[in-house]
Write a protein that holds these residues in place. Structure first.
Motif, PDB file in Angstrom:
ATOM      1  N   UNK A   1      54.935 -59.217  -6.772  1.00  0.00           N
ATOM      2  CA  UNK A   1      54.837 -58.065  -5.917  1.00  0.00           C
ATOM      3  C   UNK A   1      55.893 -57.184  -6.223  1.00  0.00           C
ATOM      4  N   UNK A   2      57.015 -57.373  -6.676  1.00  0.00           N
ATOM      5  CA  UNK A   2      58.152 -56.646  -7.104  1.00  0.00           C
ATOM      6  C   UNK A   2      57.573 -55.751  -8.310  1.00  0.00           C
ATOM      7  N   UNK A   3      56.651 -56.647  -9.232  1.00  0.00           N
ATOM      8  CA  UNK A   3      56.310 -55.885 -10.549  1.00  0.00           C
ATOM      9  C   UNK A   3      55.032 -55.360 -10.357  1.00  0.00           C
ATOM     10  N   UNK A   4      54.519 -55.127  -9.106  1.00  0.00           N
ATOM     11  CA  UNK A   4      53.033 -54.667  -8.772  1.00  0.00           C
ATOM     12  C   UNK A   4      52.008 -55.483  -9.609  1.00  0.00           C
ATOM     13  N   UNK A   5      51.876 -56.325  -9.604  1.00  0.00           N
ATOM     14  CA  UNK A   5      50.914 -57.444 -10.402  1.00  0.00           C
ATOM     15  C   UNK A   5      49.548 -57.171  -9.374  1.00  0.00           C
ATOM     16  N   UNK A   6      48.299 -56.963  -9.850  1.00  0.00           N
ATOM     17  CA  UNK A   6      47.205 -56.695  -9.164  1.00  0.00           C
ATOM     18  C   UNK A   6      46.756 -57.941  -8.287  1.00  0.00           C
ATOM     19  N   UNK A   7      46.865 -59.081  -9.007  1.00  0.00           N
ATOM     20  CA  UNK A   7      46.497 -60.188  -8.256  1.00  0.00           C
ATOM     21  C   UNK A   7      47.168 -61.541  -8.529  1.00  0.00           C
ATOM     22  N   UNK A   8      47.682 -62.139  -7.510  1.00  0.00           N
ATOM     23  CA  UNK A   8      48.501 -63.256  -7.753  1.00  0.00           C
ATOM     24  C   UNK A   8      47.820 -64.694  -6.937  1.00  0.00           C
ATOM     25  N   UNK A   9      47.825 -65.601  -7.934  1.00  0.00           N
ATOM     26  CA  UNK A   9      47.175 -67.019  -7.299  1.00  0.00           C
ATOM     27  C   UNK A   9      48.059 -68.049  -7.588  1.00  0.00           C
ATOM     28  N   UNK A  10      48.084 -68.868  -6.531  1.00  0.00           N
ATOM     29  CA  UNK A  10      48.825 -69.861  -6.544  1.00  0.00           C
ATOM     30  C   UNK A  10      48.103 -71.241  -6.430  1.00  0.00           C
ATOM     31  N   UNK A  11      48.813 -72.347  -6.586  1.00  0.00           N
ATOM     32  CA  UNK A  11      47.988 -73.673  -6.902  1.00  0.00           C
ATOM     33  C   UNK A  11      48.786 -74.615  -6.056  1.00  0.00           C
ATOM     34  N   UNK A  12      47.799 -75.528  -5.278  1.00  0.00           N
ATOM     35  CA  UNK A  12      48.244 -76.680  -4.739  1.00  0.00           C
ATOM     36  C   UNK A  12      47.571 -77.784  -5.313  1.00  0.00           C
ATOM     37  N   UNK A  13      48.412 -78.712  -5.749  1.00  0.00           N
ATOM     38  CA  UNK A  13      48.078 -79.970  -6.685  1.00  0.00           C
ATOM     39  C   UNK A  13      48.301 -81.173  -6.071  1.00  0.00           C
ATOM     40  N   UNK A  14      48.901 -81.164  -4.899  1.00  0.00           N
ATOM     41  CA  UNK A  14      49.343 -82.423  -4.508  1.00  0.00           C
ATOM     42  C   UNK A  14      49.379 -82.233  -2.940  1.00  0.00           C
ATOM     43  N   UNK A  15      49.389 -83.499  -2.289  1.00  0.00           N
ATOM     44  CA  UNK A  15      49.456 -83.415  -0.734  1.00  0.00           C
ATOM     45  C   UNK A  15      50.801 -82.829  -0.466  1.00  0.00           C
ATOM     46  N   UNK A  16      51.059 -82.548   0.931  1.00  0.00           N
ATOM     47  CA  UNK A  16      52.136 -81.720   1.145  1.00  0.00           C
ATOM     48  C   UNK A  16      53.261 -82.819   1.878  1.00  0.00           C
ATOM     49  N   UNK A  17      53.185 -83.998   1.602  1.00  0.00           N
ATOM     50  CA  UNK A  17      54.180 -84.974   2.090  1.00  0.00           C
ATOM     51  C   UNK A  17      55.618 -84.786   1.604  1.00  0.00           C
ATOM     52  N   UNK A  18      55.727 -83.975   0.387  1.00  0.00           N
ATOM     53  CA  UNK A  18      57.103 -83.767  -0.111  1.00  0.00           C
ATOM     54  C   UNK A  18      57.769 -82.620   0.801  1.00  0.00           C
ATOM     55  N   UNK A  19      57.000 -81.953   1.797  1.00  0.00           N
ATOM     56  CA  UNK A  19      57.659 -81.134   2.882  1.00  0.00           C
ATOM     57  C   UNK A  19      57.896 -81.624   4.215  1.00  0.00           C
ATOM     58  N   UNK A  20      57.655 -82.914   4.359  1.00  0.00           N
ATOM     59  CA  UNK A  20      57.679 -83.611   5.539  1.00  0.00           C
ATOM     60  C   UNK A  20      59.158 -83.567   6.012  1.00  0.00           C
TER      61      UNK A  20
END
Length: 222
Positions: free
Chosen positions: A129-148
């Motif tokens: 967003x700071x560099x004004x990139x038109x499209x940003x895609x993020x990925x989830x490749x595991x379950x969220x247990x590590x955030x418990x």
């Protein structure tokens, strides 16, 4: 009357920047390397950003060399994770890594930033967003247990989702997990299964291994 058609100028390649923590041998890292190597070079101009440097670069040399041979330059933000989050040096290191990332994006001017795994996702949203990139895609490749037990991590991710154009997941279980735990994502979740390079199995010769393990020819082994 014949009117000559003006030839269309050749379409430029899509500029794509990938980001991940390291390229140490692992599932996400191997999948990313295969993706980079198999996207056609005439349609995509790629680069790879790694968060960490130091020992992680040596340990990830095999996959790093592989993507470089595919024509994809690799840069390291040299972010150090040796300090606790409450140590000012940790915040200084993170700020320096973010600035290096933004500078790389401003030079490359990508059409898409594609990030994988938690911290690469967060810093890619900020830098993109700071560099004004038109499209940003993020990925989830595991379950969220590590955030418990770490509610701050989920709040940060929820904030980042507001500025993300799409979220990729690699299984139905991960998709359900995202829908259950994250905010601001339902319309932008896309399920894309991990690829399998079948060529490696079509030419496999099991006989040497059978002899090594003293297995009969009719014994079925997985």
């Amino acid at each position: 009357m014949h009117v000559a058609r003006t030839p269309r100028p050749p379409r430029r390649p899509i500029r794509l920047v990938h980001c991940i923590g390291t390229m140490r041998l692992g599932g996400a890292e191997t999948q990313l390397a295969e993706l980079i190597c198999r996207l056609p070079r005439d349609r995509f101009a790629q680069s790879l950003v790694l968060l960490q440097g130091g020992a992680s670069l040596r340990e990830g040399r095999y996959l790093i060399d592989k993507v470089r041979q595919a024509g994809c330059p690799v840069i390291s933000l040299r972010y150090s994770m040796q300090f606790h989050w409450y140590d000012p040096r940790s915040w200084a290191a993170a700020a320096w890594a973010l600035l290096r990332y933004v500078a790389h994006l401003l030079r490359r001017r990508p059409d898409i930033v594609h990030a994988q795994l938690y911290w690469a996702n967060i810093i890619s949203v900020l830098a993109g967003r700071l560099a004004f990139v038109p499209r940003i895609v993020t990925s989830r490749l595991q379950l969220s247990d590590y955030k418990a037990g770490r509610p701050a991590m989920q709040r940060i991710e929820n904030w980042a989702n507001r500025f993300t154009d799409a979220v990729f997941v690699n299984s139905e279980a991960v998709r359900q997990d995202v829908m259950s735990h994250e905010d601001h994502v339902p319309a932008r979740v896309q399920l894309i299964y991990n690829g399998v390079v079948v060529d490696r199995f079509q030419q496999a010769d099991p006989d040497p291994l059978r002899r090594e393990l003293d297995l009969a020819g009719d014994e079925f082994v997985i």
